[in-house]
Enzyme design. Structure first.
Site, PDB file in Angstrom:
ATOM      1  N   ASP A   1       0.870  -1.163   0.000  1.00  0.00           N
ATOM      2  CA  ASP A   1       0.000   0.000   0.000  1.00  0.00           C
ATOM      3  C   ASP A   1       0.920   1.229   0.000  1.00  0.00           C
ATOM      4  OD1 ASP A   1      -2.119   1.710   0.015  1.00  0.00           O
ATOM      5  OD2 ASP A   1      -3.215   0.708   1.618  1.00  0.00           O
TER       6      ASP A   1
HETATM    7  C1  BGC Z   1      -5.045   3.282   0.257  1.00  0.00           C
HETATM    8  C2  BGC Z   1      -5.281   2.255  -0.820  1.00  0.00           C
HETATM    9  C3  BGC Z   1      -5.156   2.891  -2.182  1.00  0.00           C
HETATM   10  C4  BGC Z   1      -3.812   3.561  -2.298  1.00  0.00           C
HETATM   11  C5  BGC Z   1      -3.576   4.180  -3.667  1.00  0.00           C
HETATM   12  C6  BGC Z   1      -3.796   4.101   0.011  1.00  0.00           C
HETATM   13  O1  BGC Z   1      -3.715   5.174   0.884  1.00  0.00           O
HETATM   14  O2  BGC Z   1      -4.963   2.635   1.500  1.00  0.00           O
HETATM   15  O3  BGC Z   1      -6.547   1.675  -0.649  1.00  0.00           O
HETATM   16  O4  BGC Z   1      -5.345   1.916  -3.185  1.00  0.00           O
HETATM   17  O5  BGC Z   1      -3.733   4.577  -1.319  1.00  0.00           O
HETATM   18  O6  BGC Z   1      -4.363   5.265  -3.890  1.00  0.00           O
END
Ligand code: BGC
Length: 734
Positions: free
Chosen positions: A289
């Site tokens: 993530d």
């Molecule tokens: C979130 C994810 C997301 C990623 C990219 C993160 O902060 O937890 O769910 O896919 O950002 O945008």
């Protein structure tokens, strides 16, 4: 995701030609840097948004015109495997660099969060899961995939598959609710819709199941917080959605931010290598993530970036989102023998396989016609699907004295700031919506020529406007439709709340209207199950509208006037008061189930029952269940029963089958959903129905991660929600 032998050979040949640096480049997911176009440093801009100096809308405007650096030289040098973004023109430009100007011409994965639709925004996932309509869930994913491709996206950071039991956690809005069975059906439908629609290269994307794993079990519902649990709980509650998605061939997964039993999921080889890639057979890859690898230093599990990068790759994390730690340190780590070439090759092979499966080597670009398709108005069939999904997601929670549906000619008063906020219908993680596509509730009512006066009075934040409240009270209609709930920004990431009752002064507004003798119909717009104890007791009618997407206003209007009979059910339990959280129907049995007597599992100051149980939802008609009978064959138990529409309008009911393993070697849930069916019935019509329960689904995982089916007594429940059911017992020998 299955590759042919020729495709596999193509991947191996390519891998054989790559330098160490080019291999590392594939592991790098790059986000454009924001380099200017506004007067303050980017970090301060974020602070200004957080402390309210600028609004979300102002921030959005600034971002839309911000200058970005897409690191084109890095792409040219073969040091980027994937880019984040949703601009098809830019996507084509970057892809052209990757395909035509790099040594090996490897195309880019273009990743983006398309959680519940892109320009066509569908209901948030917690709402859509409540349709119990697998076919609909698949069709909305299919449409999202098609739109994604037109926006230059070939890899969706979806579906979000976190089974969530604590409504304080803001991200409950993004996932399919609290039940592993329903959520697994959702997972299958979404993977099929996103990935399997391969009749044309422009209509499917690679899915990224997230957040792996147990992210939603964060202590106290606080986002990013620690999680700990037994192996059996991990396997029975949090892993099934991911297992189901992998069985459908999901291409990738995103490791979650949280630690699980002390090991951050970013560097957790047990969950990544042993379970996801080993046991569940993920053939694609795992991405971190955002910033996840660096956070392992903050977690205190890695000493520095280098250490964190090595731990992550060795643990089975293949792609780095956003930190450039792999980019900066992995080549050296391979030279130093801290990461083997075999480990690196495995990660690269997985990423290349997804690119090959997507057909990117043959079709890397977004065709001009696809880009044009969404420049003007949304196609009719997209709007129609948004409306269908919104209508089916609405849940009628209360309807005393058949107050609803309203008579279209009768005058009523509309209150609530949210009623006139087209920008608030979309819900969390909607990143490409256009205001002109959005139908607010007020606009929906106007389009239907409803007879009403509107006074905003109060929203989720801010004071009550006394003058408007006075006018609403003095208006000559005794019915008030009050649109109340949460702003989009009150759920989603980093939006946990300790108080999940109606925010701001909205309840106070409702109390004043009730005290003035108005019949108040509450229409809720919210991203999480709210604690609705007071509303459920005092208001005559409540319609749960969630954040239903761009056709919210149309769908709510049709339900208010009875043109559509509500059929949605709750995919999550609703508490009465905050302190009941986490509250979920399929909790383990205690030795002292809560009751009136003192020494039982309960609160002194709050009920033990939920406000509204999982699976609950009323209709403008009534349904009667009777004649439950169980029969058994070699592989299944069949529950047959009669379902009758006892009212005077046609309606759709979701018939649900639950099971309880009465005695087992581990304490089992009081009930578990095992099957369901949407059934349409005309007034007075009754149907003989059957719901089957496969014997192989009657077991559970024990603490050795073994799936066991244990002989003994089972209770089978059938009904229209998890609480009001008929029951029969059956003894099973497996
Ligand atoms: C979130 C994810 C997301 C990623 C990219 C993160 O902060 O937890 O769910 O896919 O950002 O945008």
């Amino acid at each position: 995701m299955k590759l042919s032998e020729t495709q596999k050979k193509f991947v191996e040949d390519l891998l054989g030609k790559m330098t160490l640096e080019e291999k590392v480049g594939q592991l790098n997911q790059d986000s454009p840097s924001i380099v200017g176009g506004f007067d303050v440093p980017f970090e301060e801009l974020i602070e200004m948004l957080t402390d309210g100096r600028i609004s979300q809308e102002e921030f959005g405007k600034i971002m839309a015109t911000a200058e970005r650096d897409f690191h084109e030289d890095d792409i040219r040098a073969g040091m980027v495997g994937s880019v984040m973004g949703n601009d098809p023109v830019k996507a084509n430009e970057l892809q052209k660099i990757a395909v035509e100007e790099t040594r090996l011409g490897i195309p880019l994965l273009m990743g983006f969060d398309v959680i519940h639709g892109l320009r066509s925004v569908f209901p948030i996932a917690i709402a859509e899961a409540g349709t119990f309509d697998d076919d609909l869930m698949e069709r909305t994913a299919q449409m999202a995939a098609k739109e994604s491709r037109a926006y230059g996206i070939n890899w969706n950071f979806a579906p979000m598959l976190d089974v969530a039991r604590d409504s304080r956690w803001g991200r409950v809005s993004e996932g399919p609710g609290e039940d592993p069975f329903l959520a697994s059906k959702f997972a299958r439908a979404k993977i099929k819709g996103l990935q399997n629609n391969n009749d044309s290269v422009d209509s499917y994307v690679a899915a990224c199941t997230k957040h792996y794993v147990a992210y939603s079990a964060c202590e106290a519902g606080r986002d990013y917080n620690t999680t700990s649990m037994s192996t059996s709980q991990l396997y029975n509650v949090y892993l099934p959605t991911f297992k189901a998605a992998m069985e459908e061939g999901a291409c990738s997964a995103m490791a979650s931010f949280n630690d699980l039993n002390g090991v951050p999921c970013t560097v957790n080889s047990y969950t990544l290598r042993d379970i996801l890639k080993g046991e569940f057979g993920l053939e694609g890859f795992v991405v971190s993530d955002a910033n996840g690898i660096r956070e392992c230093v903050t977690h205190g599990i890695a000493e520095d970036d280098v250490d964190a990068g090595i731990m992550a790759l060795n643990a089975g994390l293949d792609m780095d989102m956003g930190t450039r730690i792999f980019y900066n340190h992995i080549a050296q780590a391979v030279k130093d023998g801290k990461v083997s070439m075999e480990t690196l090759d495995d990660a690269v092979r997985r990423i290349l396989s997804v690119k090959v499966w997507l057909g990117l080597f043959e079709n890397p670009y977004v065709p001009q016609e696809a880009i044009e398709a969404y420049k003007a108005n949304l196609p009719k069939e997209h709007i129609a699907l948004c409306e269908e999904a919104a209508e089916k997601s609405i849940v009628l929670l209360k309807n005393e004295d058949k107050l609803l549906p309203l008579n279209k000619t009768d005058k009523f008063t509309l209150v609530g700031e949210l009623a006139d906020r087209p920008d608030e219908v979309v819900g969390a993680w909607s990143l490409a919506w256009e205001k002109d596509d959005c139908v607010s509730i007020k606009a929906g009512l106007e389009n239907a020529n409803a007879n009403f006066e509107y006074y905003p009075v109060c929203g989720p934040e801010g004071e009550i406007n006394a003058e408007e409240l006075k006018l609403a009270i003095e208006s000559d209609s005794d019915i008030v439709v009050a649109v109340v709930g949460e702003y989009t920004s009150m759920s989603g990431e980093a939006s946990s709340k300790a108080d999940i009752t109606l925010p701001g002064h909205q309840q106070e507004m409702l109390k004043k209207l009730v005290a003035a003798g108005k019949k108040v119909v509450a229409v809720l717009m919210n991203g999480r199950p709210l604690a609705l104890g007071w509303e459920a007791e005092k208001l005559p009618a409540i319609l749960e509208g969630w954040h239903l997407g761009i056709q919210m206003g149309t769908a709510i209007t049709k339900v208010l006037f009875g043109e559509v009979n509500p059929s949605g059910k709750l995919s999550s339990t609703f508490s009465s008061v905050n302190g009941q959280e986490p509250m979920y129907y399929n909790h383990p049995n205690t030795g002292r189930p809560g009751s009136k007597s003192k020494f039982t599992s309960k609160y002194l100051d709050a009920p033990i029952e939920p406000c509204f149980p999982f699976g609950y939802g009323l209709s403008y008609t009534t349904f009667e269940y009777s004649d439950l009978k169980l029969t058994e064959n070699k592989d299944e138990i069949i529950a047959s029963f009669t379902l009758k529409n006892t009212g005077n309008v046609a309606g759709t009911e979701v018939a649900q089958l639950y099971m309880q393993d009465v005695t087992a070697s581990l304490v089992r849930p009081v009930r578990e959903l095992k099957n369901y069916e949407r059934v349409q019935l005309n007034p007075g019509e009754s149907k003989q129905l059957t719901l089957s329960l496969r014997k192989c689904d009657m077991g559970f995982y024990n603490n050795d991660a073994k799936y066991v089916c244990e002989d003994g007594l089972f209770r089978i429940y059938v009904g229209g929600n998890s609480k009001d059911t008929m029951e029969e017992e059956i003894r099973i020998k497996f």
